[in-house]
Structure formats: structure tokens, C-alpha cells
Scaffold this motif. Structure first.
Motif, mmCIF file in Angstrom:
data_model
loop_
_atom_site.group_PDB
_atom_site.id
_atom_site.type_symbol
_atom_site.label_atom_id
_atom_site.label_comp_id
_atom_site.label_asym_id
_atom_site.label_seq_id
_atom_site.Cartn_x
_atom_site.Cartn_y
_atom_site.Cartn_z
ATOM 1 N N LYS A 227 -1.298 -7.747 4.854
ATOM 2 C CA LYS A 227 -0.048 -6.978 4.802
ATOM 3 C C LYS A 227 1.093 -7.804 4.191
ATOM 4 N N LEU A 228 1.306 -9.013 4.719
ATOM 5 C CA LEU A 228 2.508 -9.763 4.345
ATOM 6 C C LEU A 228 2.355 -10.643 3.102
ATOM 7 N N VAL A 229 1.134 -11.088 2.826
ATOM 8 C CA VAL A 229 0.969 -11.973 1.666
ATOM 9 C C VAL A 229 0.464 -11.199 0.441
ATOM 10 N N ILE A 230 -0.279 -10.121 0.667
ATOM 11 C CA ILE A 230 -0.779 -9.372 -0.507
ATOM 12 C C ILE A 230 0.050 -8.108 -0.744
ATOM 13 N N ALA A 231 0.028 -7.208 0.249
ATOM 14 C CA ALA A 231 0.633 -5.875 0.036
ATOM 15 C C ALA A 231 2.104 -5.951 -0.353
ATOM 16 N N GLU A 232 2.856 -6.806 0.331
ATOM 17 C CA GLU A 232 4.300 -6.833 0.092
ATOM 18 C C GLU A 232 4.639 -7.313 -1.318
ATOM 19 N N TYR A 233 3.913 -8.353 -1.786
ATOM 20 C CA TYR A 233 4.217 -8.882 -3.126
ATOM 21 C C TYR A 233 3.752 -7.935 -4.227
ATOM 22 N N ILE A 234 2.499 -7.500 -4.115
ATOM 23 C CA ILE A 234 1.975 -6.636 -5.182
ATOM 24 C C ILE A 234 2.729 -5.294 -5.173
ATOM 25 N N GLY A 235 3.255 -4.949 -4.007
ATOM 26 C CA GLY A 235 4.058 -3.725 -3.902
ATOM 27 C C GLY A 235 5.338 -3.812 -4.725
ATOM 28 N N GLY A 261 -2.444 0.677 -5.931
ATOM 29 C CA GLY A 261 -3.746 0.823 -5.263
ATOM 30 C C GLY A 261 -4.044 -0.373 -4.372
ATOM 31 N N PHE A 262 -3.824 -1.581 -4.895
ATOM 32 C CA PHE A 262 -4.076 -2.785 -4.088
ATOM 33 C C PHE A 262 -3.040 -2.904 -2.972
ATOM 34 N N GLN A 263 -1.818 -2.469 -3.263
ATOM 35 C CA GLN A 263 -0.785 -2.528 -2.213
ATOM 36 C C GLN A 263 -1.184 -1.652 -1.031
ATOM 37 N N VAL A 264 -1.534 -0.395 -1.340
ATOM 38 C CA VAL A 264 -1.811 0.541 -0.257
ATOM 39 C C VAL A 264 -3.098 0.144 0.476
ATOM 40 N N TYR A 265 -4.064 -0.428 -0.270
ATOM 41 C CA TYR A 265 -5.289 -0.884 0.380
ATOM 42 C C TYR A 265 -5.004 -2.051 1.328
ATOM 43 N N SER A 266 -4.264 -3.055 0.824
ATOM 44 C CA SER A 266 -3.967 -4.227 1.667
ATOM 45 C C SER A 266 -3.083 -3.832 2.836
ATOM 46 N N ASP A 267 -2.162 -2.932 2.591
ATOM 47 C CA ASP A 267 -1.231 -2.486 3.630
ATOM 48 C C ASP A 267 -1.972 -1.706 4.718
ATOM 49 N N PHE A 268 -2.726 -0.696 4.298
ATOM 50 C CA PHE A 268 -3.386 0.184 5.260
ATOM 51 C C PHE A 268 -4.555 -0.532 5.953
ATOM 52 N N SER A 269 -5.410 -1.201 5.167
ATOM 53 C CA SER A 269 -6.552 -1.872 5.809
ATOM 54 C C SER A 269 -6.059 -3.082 6.604
ATOM 55 N N GLY A 515 4.195 -15.534 3.558
ATOM 56 C CA GLY A 515 4.350 -14.169 4.054
ATOM 57 C C GLY A 515 5.704 -13.584 3.688
ATOM 58 N N ALA A 516 5.697 -12.331 3.257
ATOM 59 C CA ALA A 516 6.951 -11.690 2.832
ATOM 60 C C ALA A 516 7.649 -11.087 4.032
ATOM 61 N N TYR A 517 8.271 -11.940 4.835
ATOM 62 C CA TYR A 517 9.011 -11.438 5.985
ATOM 63 C C TYR A 517 10.397 -12.077 5.972
ATOM 64 N N SER A 519 14.815 -11.751 6.136
ATOM 65 C CA SER A 519 15.905 -10.862 5.733
ATOM 66 C C SER A 519 15.800 -10.354 4.298
ATOM 67 N N SER A 520 15.118 -11.140 3.408
ATOM 68 C CA SER A 520 15.051 -10.694 2.016
ATOM 69 C C SER A 520 13.913 -9.715 1.752
ATOM 70 N N PHE A 521 13.143 -9.435 2.768
ATOM 71 C CA PHE A 521 12.041 -8.494 2.588
ATOM 72 C C PHE A 521 12.182 -7.343 3.576
ATOM 73 N N ASN A 522 11.474 -6.258 3.265
ATOM 74 C CA ASN A 522 11.469 -5.123 4.188
ATOM 75 C C ASN A 522 10.024 -4.768 4.504
ATOM 76 N N ALA A 523 9.374 -5.678 5.232
ATOM 77 C CA ALA A 523 7.941 -5.524 5.460
ATOM 78 C C ALA A 523 7.611 -4.798 6.756
ATOM 79 N N ALA A 524 8.644 -4.311 7.424
ATOM 80 C CA ALA A 524 8.406 -3.747 8.756
ATOM 81 C C ALA A 524 7.555 -2.477 8.712
ATOM 82 N N ASP A 525 7.697 -1.709 7.642
ATOM 83 C CA ASP A 525 7.019 -0.419 7.604
ATOM 84 C C ASP A 525 5.694 -0.482 6.857
ATOM 85 N N PHE A 526 4.742 0.255 7.384
ATOM 86 C CA PHE A 526 3.461 0.394 6.706
ATOM 87 C C PHE A 526 3.484 1.695 5.900
ATOM 88 N N VAL A 527 2.767 1.691 4.765
ATOM 89 C CA VAL A 527 2.773 2.871 3.895
ATOM 90 C C VAL A 527 2.306 4.117 4.658
#
Lengths: 531, 75
Positions: A227-235, A261-269, A515-517, A519-527
Motif C-alpha cells: 500500500k505505502l511503498v508501491i500503490a501510493e507512488y505509482i498512483g 492498474g498496479f496502483q489499484v492492485y497494490s492498494d486493494f490486495s 513509505g508514502a505516509y 503530512s505530504s501524502f494522503n495515504a489514509a484512504d484505500f481505493v
């Protein structure tokens, strides 16, 4: 409260300690209490809808079960009945049960449809009325969508359908039904569980198990990295392309959809791994929701590997009942006369599949783009089945070896491309935007954007791009190992203690450093939380 | 019954050895489209009505399991 919030971590830590301190028999009550704290933490107002669903499915399941028991008793007391008499009796009971089930389903789905689709349906209806000269403002409801309603509604309705079908017995304790609907790790984004698989695990008191605890934490850690190292950046790359798509064309648009596609996969899985890891600590095994979908060799196979529990729900409660219904069978008979045996035989199945995919699309949200997303998948699957005989003949004529790696690799790439194009519908802001993006994508052939520095202008700097590249390679290697049946956590257990600790610490450092967490990131929400 | 059933299944997947396979659904050899078509064939060939409730993987994982289901429905 989200899965990545401090509040959630505190709630999880407290409930875990209390869970294992409680007497075995009552441990499920700790999960129930934690689930209600989690659910009502964000506000009381929308929580009432979940309560209505719980009360509804509890009453409906008990009522249905009373008919199941009545039928069982009657048939055992009358063994001398003929086959036709038994059938007639069963039909009478089934008719009553069907009415009760319909009532339950109407209540549960009415809440979902009203809250999720009312504004969309209202605006569309008034737009159409406007064409006929009716000028009025479309009514709107201003109510936040209850947390996880799309997930818990499907889980709750599967329970009453299973009781109707006699596959499970009704639970007598309403508090236990409440836990089945609201189990806190899974309520926001699934997996959509089945009562007979999930409920016994929730109600049984599990003893503390250090191996399970460790494996659960390892799985959750892997989920956090995804979630934090893949999905957030590729997102970020996906966001740049989708937000400013008018500035791009050709491969850049395609790259944006691949990134999404990779964002939503990393985020959801990743979310599923966090949820699965937390549940495992309690001794609860959640249903599998992903099985390396990007290794699929066809779109049909992709849907058997992606969001498996949603696909299984649609298969068992929409596709099968429609395909085997009398109405569809009659339609098949009529269409055989018009279109011939093959098409006539397959048409009802195609129609059932089409409806199921439309529902999958609409389930994601109230927008025409999701209808197009469902349509895209449905058309490809139907087309591939219809064209299968032609396809096989062509391959035979061209003497293509379909057993070798290169052919299978080609099939994987082909599926990946088709899935990525479909993603444009689900990610773009509207259906019109997605069509414009597709037009722009096919308007230019510019593969050199991969090497001419364009990649560095898509929202990620060089370091971040390199990180994404390395992490996608890690994802690929992990996927290949899992495809080969290697259980990674068990493999890790077999290693020397020093290696194990170095590995775990490296993973934690990776998460903390990259990890993308913060104040400069908004990683709290999942897709998928928004669906 | 078993031979007829194998013949029907061979029309769907000629490459599969249905005599020995015991995880036809669990291993994804038969997908949901196959199952629906197969049920239509079974219904007409054996004069039974396979219902939605019967569509459990364990009833379709092997030819023997399918025979057992058909016998139960005929009973």
C-alpha cells in the motif's frame, strides 16, 4: 477511522490483548465490541442503516429456517410419500420461502440503491424529462454513504440466500449475526465472506498462537509495503496522466492506465493482506480475494483471480440462478429456432453473464463509466467464447504451439493490455473523459516516451521512479514464487534466525524510510473503500 | 451413466482425462460457463433438474460426484 490510522492501531492493539484475556467462550464479544467501536467512531447517523440490515437478515433467516425445519420434519414423518407428492410439498414451502427471501433482499438492496444511486438516478431521470420539456430541479439526498455498505450488503444478503437454499442454518443470536456483518478489519473493503466459512471462525474462541501471530504480522507488513511503498507512488503517476490527459497521447495514456492498474492492485490486495494478517492473529482465515491476477491468460481467468469474492458472489447469486431459470431456458428454446442450436444454447448464458458484469460495473459506483467498464469486460468474454472455434482453427492452420512458454507469455501480455484499457473506464472522471482518453491513446504511436525522459515528467522524480521499478520487480518475483506454490512465510521460517531478523528489519526499514505516509501524502484512504 | 457423462464432458474439454480428474471445478478446468452448459446437458440426458442449490464444487469435481448427484436427483 481507517485501517492506516493511529486510532485503528490502538483499537486493534487493545482488542487483541482483551481478546486473548477473555474466556474462550466469550472472545467473539470482544470482536463485536471492537467492530461497533470502529463502525460508530466516525458517526452514529449512517450506522443505523447497518443496524437495519442486521435486524432484517436476522429475522428473515430465522423465518426461512423455520420453514426449512418444517419441511424436514414433515418429510421425515411421511416417508411413504411418492416422488411427485414430495415435489408438490417442497414447491409449496419454496413458494412461501421465496416471498420471505424477496422481502429481505428488497429491504437490504433498497437501502444500498437509495443511498448509493438515488442522486444518479434522479439526475438522469430529470435529464431525460428535460428533453421532453419538463423543467424541474432533480431532487438530491445529502447523506454520507455508510462505511462499507457495498461490501456488507452483499455479505448479509448471501447469508439469507444460503439459508433459503438450505446451505446453512440461521444463527439464533442476533449479536452473532451483527458480528458476521460488521467484523471490523473487513467491513470497509471485504473480502465478502460466506456465513458457513466465516461465521464459525468468528464465534469460536481461538487460543493465542505465536506462529500465527508472527505470520499475521508478516502478512500485514507485506500489505503495508504494497500500500505505502508501491500503490501510493505509482498512483502519483496514474493521477498525473488521468488528471491532465489532454496533455498526453499514445503510450503515455497507456502507461497511465497500466500505472493505475498496479496502483489499484497494490492498494486493494495490500489492504486484503493487512486485513488477512489482522484476522489471522485472532485465528480467523479470511477468504482469498486475489490470486496473482496479472498472470491470467484471458479476461475470464483474470476475473477468477481478481476480487474473487465479488466474482464468486455474482456467479452464485446472479449468474447461476439466471442461467438456470425457467425464463432463460424458455428464451434459449425460442432463440434456437431463430439463430440455430449453438447461439440459441449460449445466448441465455451470455445474457446472464452480461447482467452479472453490468452489476459488477455498477457496484463500483453510480456513473456511466462503470457501466462501460462492465460492458467492456462482458463483451470481451462473450466475444472470446463465440470466436473460440474460429480462433482454434486459425491456430491449427498456422501450426502455433500453444503449450510453449512464449505463447503463454503472449496470452498474459494480451490479457494485461486488455485489462489496462478497461481500467481507463474505471479510473477516468467520466465516461466522456474515458472515451477521449482512448481516442488520444490510439491517435499516436510514441513508444520512445519510455526512454526520452518523459517518464520523469509524470509526477515522480528519478528516485521515486526507480523505487517503483524495483518494487514492481519484487512484486513480480513474489508472484512467480506464489504461482509455483512456494509459501513464503513458511520458507522464511526455515531460514536461520539471523537471516529472518535481517529480512524482517529490512522490510520495516523499507516501510519507514520509503513509505508514502506523513503530512505530504494522503495515504489514509484505500481505493476500494470508496466503493 | 458414467460413460454417457464422460462423453458429454469430452465435448467440452477433449484434452482432459475425466476418468481420473477429481478437482474439475476446484482446479478451474470447468468454469461457470461450462457448468451451466453441462447442467443443461445433464438435465436433458438424464431427465433430472439440477438446481442452483446443487451447484457446489464438490458435486462437479469428478465424474463420480456428478453420477452421485444425478442418482440422488433421480431417486
Amino acid at each position: 477511522m481507517t485501517l492506516l490510522s493511529i486510532e485503528f492501531a490502538v483499537l486493534w492493539a487493545i482488542s487483541t490483548v482483551v481478546y486473548f484475556l477473555f474466556p474462550l467462550k466469550y472472545r467473539w464479544t470482544v470482536l463485536l465490541a471492537a467492530s461497533f467501536v470502529f463502525y460508530f467512531f466516525g458517526g452514529i447517523s449512517t450506522g443505523y442503516f447497518m443496524i437495519i440490515t442486521i435486524v432484517c437478515i436476522y429475522a428473515v433467516a430465522r423465518w426461512l429456517d423455520s420453514y426449512n425445519q418444517k419441511q424436514k420434519k414433515y418429510l421425515s414423518e411421511h416417508p411413504d410419500l411418492t416422488r411427485d407428492e414430495k415435489k408438490a410439498y417442497k414447491l409449496t414451502i419454496q413458494h412461501k420461502k421465496r416471498l420471505i427471501l424477496a422481502g429481505g433482499l428488497v429491504i437490504c438492496f433498497a437501502i444500498l440503491v437509495f443511498l448509493k444511486y438515488f442522486n444518479f438516478l434522479s439526475s438522469q431521470t430529470f435529464s431525460i424529462l428535460g428533453l421532453f420539456g419538463v423543467k424541474a430541479k432533480a431532487p438530491k439526498i445529502d447523506l454520507a454513504l455508510p462505511l462499507g455498505i457495498s461490501f456488507y450488503t452483499l455479505q448479509a444478503t448471501s447469508y439469507i440466500i444460503d439459508v433459503y437454499r438450505g446451505k446453512t442454518q440461521a444463527e439464533k443470536n442476533i449479536a452473532k449475526v451483527a458480528l458476521f456483518v460488521s467484523f471490523f478489519p473487513q467491513i470497509t473493503q471485504g473480502p465478502i465472506g460466506r456465513f458457513k466459512d466465516l461465521a464459525p471462525q468468528l464465534y469460536e474462541g481461538h487460543r493465542f498462537d505465536s506462529v500465527r501471530f508472527k505470520h499475521g504480522l508478516e502478512l500485514a507488513l507485506w500489505g503495508l509495503i504494497k500500500k505505502l511503498v508501491i500503490a501510493e507512488y505509482i498512483g502519483m503517476l496514474a493521477d498525473t496522466v488521468f488528471t491532465n490527459y489532454r496533455d498526453y497521447a499514445g503510450f503515455v495514456i497507456f502507461l497511465g492506465s497500466v500505472a493505475y492498474g498496479f496502483q489499484v492492485y497494490s492498494d486493494f490486495s495490500g489492504g486484503m493482506d493487512i486485513i488477512g494478517g489482522i484476522a489471522q492473529i485472532y485465528g480467523i482465515n479470511m477468504a482469498t480475494n486475489f490470486e496473482r491476477p496479472y498472470f491470467a491468460r484471458s479476461i475470464a481467468e483474470f476475473w477468477r483471480r481478481w476480487h474473487i469474492t465479488l466474482g464468486a458472489w455474482m456467479r452464485d447469486y446472479v449468474f447461476y440462478p439466471l442461467s438456470l431459470s425457467r425464463a432463460f431456458a424458455n428464451m434459449g428454446k425460442k432463440t434456437r429456432k431463430v439463430f440455430g442450436t449453438y447461439i440459441g444454447k449460449m445466448l441465455p448464458t451470455f445474457l446472464a453473464s452480461f447482467i452479472a458484469f453490468m452489476l459488477v460495473g455498477i457496484w463500483h459506483g453510480s456513473s456511466w463509466k462503470y457501466v462501460a467498464y462492465g460492458l467492456w469486460n462482458s463483451v470481451i468474454i462473450t466475444g472470446s467464447i463465440l470466436l473460440d472455434p474460429v480462433y482454434k482453427k486459425v491456430l491449427e492452420k498456422l501450426k502455433v504451439n500453444t503449450e510453449c512458454f512464449s505463447w503463454q507469455f503472449f496470452q498474459i501480455v494480451r490479457t494485461f493490455v486488455l485489462v489496462s484499457i478497461g481500467r481507463i473506464f474505471s479510473r477516468s472522471a467520466s465516461l466522456m473523459d474515458s472515451l477521449r482518453m482512448l481516442k488520444r491513446m490510439f491517435s499516436e504511436f510514441n513508444p520512445w516516451i519510455l526512454t526520452d525522459g518523459t517518464l520523469l515528467k509524470l509526477g515522480l522524480n528519478e528516485k521515486q521512479l526507480f523505487l517503483v521499478f524495483v518494487m514492481l520487480l519484487v512484486l513480480l518475483v513474489v508472484g512467480i514464487m506464489q504461482e509455483k506454490g512456494i509459501h513464503l512465510r513458511e520458507k522464511l521460517d526455515e531460514q536461520n534466525i539471523i537471516f529472518r531478523w535481517v529480512f524482517i528489519i529490512a522490510a520495516i526499514v523499507l516501510l519507514l524510510v520509503y513509505g508514502a505516509y506523513g503530512s505530504s501524502f494522503n495515504a489514509a484512504d484505500f481505493v476500494y473503500q470508496q466503493f | 451413466m458414467k460413460e454417457t457423462l464422460i462423453q458429454i464432458l469430452k465435448d467440452f474439454h477433449p484434452e482432459v482425462d475425466f476418468e481420473t480428474e477429481t478437482a474439475l471445478v476446484s482446479d478451474g478446468i470447468l468454469d461457470s460457463f461450462d457448468i451451466v452448459s453441462l447442467v443443461a446437458e445433464i438435465n436433458s440426458e438424464f431427465d433430472v433438474t439440477v438446481g442452483v442449490d446443487d451447484l457446489e464444487p464438490e458435486n462437479f469435481d469428478s465424474v463420480d460426484a456428478m453420477c452421485k448427484l444425478i442418482e440422488e436427483l433421480q431417486g
